[in-house]
Design a protein around this motif. Structure first.
Motif, PDB file in Angstrom:
ATOM      1  N   ARG A 178      -7.747   2.253   4.051  1.00  0.00           N
ATOM      2  CA  ARG A 178      -7.988   0.809   3.958  1.00  0.00           C
ATOM      3  C   ARG A 178      -8.211   0.175   5.319  1.00  0.00           C
ATOM      4  NH1 ARG A 178      -5.292  -2.226  -0.968  1.00  0.00           N
ATOM      5  NH2 ARG A 178      -5.634  -0.651  -2.558  1.00  0.00           N
ATOM      6  N   TRP A 180       0.839  -1.188   0.000  1.00  0.00           N
ATOM      7  CA  TRP A 180       0.000   0.000   0.000  1.00  0.00           C
ATOM      8  C   TRP A 180       0.877   1.242   0.000  1.00  0.00           C
ATOM      9  CZ3 TRP A 180      -3.559  -1.447   4.713  1.00  0.00           C
ATOM     10  CH2 TRP A 180      -4.378  -2.516   4.354  1.00  0.00           C
ATOM     11  N   GLN A 235      -2.802   5.326   1.374  1.00  0.00           N
ATOM     12  CA  GLN A 235      -3.859   4.325   1.389  1.00  0.00           C
ATOM     13  C   GLN A 235      -4.044   3.659   2.746  1.00  0.00           C
ATOM     14  OE1 GLN A 235      -2.271   1.738  -1.647  1.00  0.00           O
ATOM     15  NE2 GLN A 235      -3.831   2.405  -3.102  1.00  0.00           N
ATOM     16  N   ASN A 289     -11.740   0.651   6.909  1.00  0.00           N
ATOM     17  CA  ASN A 289     -12.824  -0.185   6.399  1.00  0.00           C
ATOM     18  C   ASN A 289     -12.767  -1.623   6.901  1.00  0.00           C
ATOM     19  OD1 ASN A 289     -13.879   1.937   4.892  1.00  0.00           O
ATOM     20  ND2 ASN A 289     -12.484   1.533   3.210  1.00  0.00           N
TER      21      ASN A 289
END
Length: 72
Positions: A46, A38, A42, A49
């Motif tokens: 990420r 990543w 990000q 979530n």
């Protein structure tokens, strides 16, 4: 390898780099269910979530900053 919807990640390991992070996620049995690279931008999006899990990373200034951001 990427995350499949039926597997829950219990532990995430993060190797911090200058511009990219290598992320490995394990399920409760220790099987690797996530292995990705990543970018720095990000990581927060990420992980936001994903359901709560144990996150392990090296101890450095960047890791302390990231851990405070993820905890909030």
């Amino acid at each position: 390898m990427s995350q499949t919807p039926s597997t829950a990640i219990a532990v995430i390991g993060i190797d911090i780099g200058k511009n990219s992070f290598h992320v490995v996620g394990h399920d409760t049995r220790g099987t690797i269910v996530l292995r990705q690279k990543w970018s720095r931008g990000q990581v927060e999006a990420r992980l936001a979530n994903m359901p709560p899990c144990l996150i392990g990373m090296e101890a450095c200034v960047g890791a302390h900053h990231l851990s405070r951001r993820l905890a909030s």
